[in-house]
Design a protein around this motif. Sequence first.
Motif, PDB file in Angstrom:
ATOM      1  N   UNK A  18       0.838  -1.211   0.000  1.00  0.00           N
ATOM      2  CA  UNK A  18       0.000   0.000   0.000  1.00  0.00           C
ATOM      3  C   UNK A  18       0.874   1.263   0.000  1.00  0.00           C
ATOM      4  N   UNK A  19       0.323   2.388  -0.500  1.00  0.00           N
ATOM      5  CA  UNK A  19       1.127   3.614  -0.636  1.00  0.00           C
ATOM      6  C   UNK A  19       1.539   4.230   0.703  1.00  0.00           C
ATOM      7  N   UNK A  20       2.630   4.971   0.634  1.00  0.00           N
ATOM      8  CA  UNK A  20       3.162   5.632   1.818  1.00  0.00           C
ATOM      9  C   UNK A  20       3.091   7.146   1.622  1.00  0.00           C
ATOM     10  N   UNK A  21       2.583   7.828   2.625  1.00  0.00           N
ATOM     11  CA  UNK A  21       2.374   9.280   2.558  1.00  0.00           C
ATOM     12  C   UNK A  21       3.685  10.003   2.186  1.00  0.00           C
ATOM     13  N   UNK A  22       3.669  10.781   1.097  1.00  0.00           N
ATOM     14  CA  UNK A  22       4.923  11.416   0.660  1.00  0.00           C
ATOM     15  C   UNK A  22       5.419  12.510   1.591  1.00  0.00           C
ATOM     16  N   UNK A  23       4.568  12.990   2.491  1.00  0.00           N
ATOM     17  CA  UNK A  23       5.015  14.048   3.421  1.00  0.00           C
ATOM     18  C   UNK A  23       5.444  13.488   4.772  1.00  0.00           C
ATOM     19  N   UNK A  24       5.427  12.146   4.901  1.00  0.00           N
ATOM     20  CA  UNK A  24       5.975  11.572   6.126  1.00  0.00           C
ATOM     21  C   UNK A  24       4.946  10.987   7.070  1.00  0.00           C
ATOM     22  N   UNK A  25       5.404  10.719   8.298  1.00  0.00           N
ATOM     23  CA  UNK A  25       4.584  10.002   9.288  1.00  0.00           C
ATOM     24  C   UNK A  25       3.408  10.845   9.782  1.00  0.00           C
ATOM     25  N   UNK A  26       2.308  10.153  10.063  1.00  0.00           N
ATOM     26  CA  UNK A  26       1.119  10.839  10.602  1.00  0.00           C
ATOM     27  C   UNK A  26       0.676  10.259  11.945  1.00  0.00           C
ATOM     28  N   UNK A  27       1.231   9.085  12.327  1.00  0.00           N
ATOM     29  CA  UNK A  27       0.825   8.459  13.594  1.00  0.00           C
ATOM     30  C   UNK A  27      -0.382   7.558  13.454  1.00  0.00           C
ATOM     31  N   UNK A  28      -0.901   7.404  12.208  1.00  0.00           N
ATOM     32  CA  UNK A  28      -2.073   6.546  12.008  1.00  0.00           C
ATOM     33  C   UNK A  28      -1.950   5.863  10.641  1.00  0.00           C
ATOM     34  N   UNK A  29      -2.145   4.531  10.605  1.00  0.00           N
ATOM     35  CA  UNK A  29      -2.101   3.853   9.305  1.00  0.00           C
ATOM     36  C   UNK A  29      -3.475   3.294   8.957  1.00  0.00           C
ATOM     37  N   UNK A  30      -3.593   2.789   7.742  1.00  0.00           N
ATOM     38  CA  UNK A  30      -4.922   2.421   7.227  1.00  0.00           C
ATOM     39  C   UNK A  30      -5.419   3.583   6.382  1.00  0.00           C
ATOM     40  N   UNK A  31      -6.736   3.610   6.117  1.00  0.00           N
ATOM     41  CA  UNK A  31      -7.258   4.697   5.275  1.00  0.00           C
ATOM     42  C   UNK A  31      -8.016   5.751   6.069  1.00  0.00           C
ATOM     43  N   UNK A  32      -8.203   5.520   7.372  1.00  0.00           N
ATOM     44  CA  UNK A  32      -8.934   6.508   8.164  1.00  0.00           C
ATOM     45  C   UNK A  32     -10.297   6.784   7.556  1.00  0.00           C
ATOM     46  N   UNK A  33     -10.600   8.071   7.351  1.00  0.00           N
ATOM     47  CA  UNK A  33     -11.893   8.438   6.768  1.00  0.00           C
ATOM     48  C   UNK A  33     -11.811   8.624   5.255  1.00  0.00           C
ATOM     49  N   UNK A  34     -10.731   8.167   4.646  1.00  0.00           N
ATOM     50  CA  UNK A  34     -10.596   8.371   3.194  1.00  0.00           C
ATOM     51  C   UNK A  34     -10.886   7.070   2.442  1.00  0.00           C
TER      52      UNK A  34
END
Length: 315
Positions: free
Chosen positions: A119-135
């Motif tokens: 699965x893709x990795x956020x290009x701006x770095x870590x967010x503290x949460x993985x999965x798709x959240x509300x997206x």
Amino acid sequence: MGHLYSRLFAREVKQLKEGKRKIIPKPLHEKARSSPYTRTKLERFEVEDKYVPWEVLFPKYEPIEFTSPKFVGPKRRPYADPDFPNEQVNHPARWNEIDASYGLNRKSHEGTYKIVDDVPLNPRGRTGLCGRGHLGFWGPNHATDPIVSRWKMNKETNEIESGRDRKPIMQLILIRRRDTNMLAIPGGMVSKNELETVTRKREFAEEAMNSLELSEKEKVQVNEQIEDFFSRCFRQEIYAGYVDDPRNTDNAWMETIATHYHDNNGEHVEKFKLKAGDDAVGVEWYDYNSNMNLYANHGDWINQVATNLSASKDN
Ligand code: RP5
């Protein structure tokens, strides 16, 4: 999870240690690290500024996992992505490409993004949460944001009003979002197989003119007004890229194209009958000033618009 990322970025980490590479600073996302996660009580794994870039080792990193029940299991919304990589699918996703089988643009404005664990990795770095959240989609979730402006007119003198800085006051159409109650540009997500230019008008009609609840005759009129305005007035693309949206995760994030539309003598926008609809609970013309607290990083783009027009930022 932390070790996975270190393996993925092993080459970059080695180059950093050897002094053969420097971290190119990208604007730090902040709202994408905020807790609790929107519309939940979930606390993200805390990520200090220095640990945001994936290239910086953070072995303790254990992001919490969350995907809205709307997007997994038998009741998932039909438009949403499958639960990659767990769900059996006929077509694998084509990351970083136009993915015709899914009717999606999986390319990022930010360049090529990495894939970890399929699965893709956020290009701006870590967010503290993985999965798709509300997206609904893995990777970039594309949106579009029309910034609609006019000058503030004094009704008695029929002249443009000025702020404390003696510059003309710009007014903007802003909505109040149902999910966070924050002021925002009336933008929205690009639907599957939809052109971004079509989304812009559709979302504006739905959120700022409540088109979903109008009669067919009224809808035709509203669409004509919007078409007329969007095609004739001054317009300029302001931004195309990552949005620092509070819904972002390590694997799904918002991107947008923000375009400015300005009605210099106000004759087109005057016809608009503003009424909030769809995800908006309010809509109004607002006098712009730089202290406005807006959703995600919408304030940055509007500030750019005010600079471009030499409009007042203090009134
Ligand atoms: C933001 O979310 C974008 O800038 C756009 O304004 C909005 C799109 O999401 P929805 O309003 O459709 O939820 O990141």
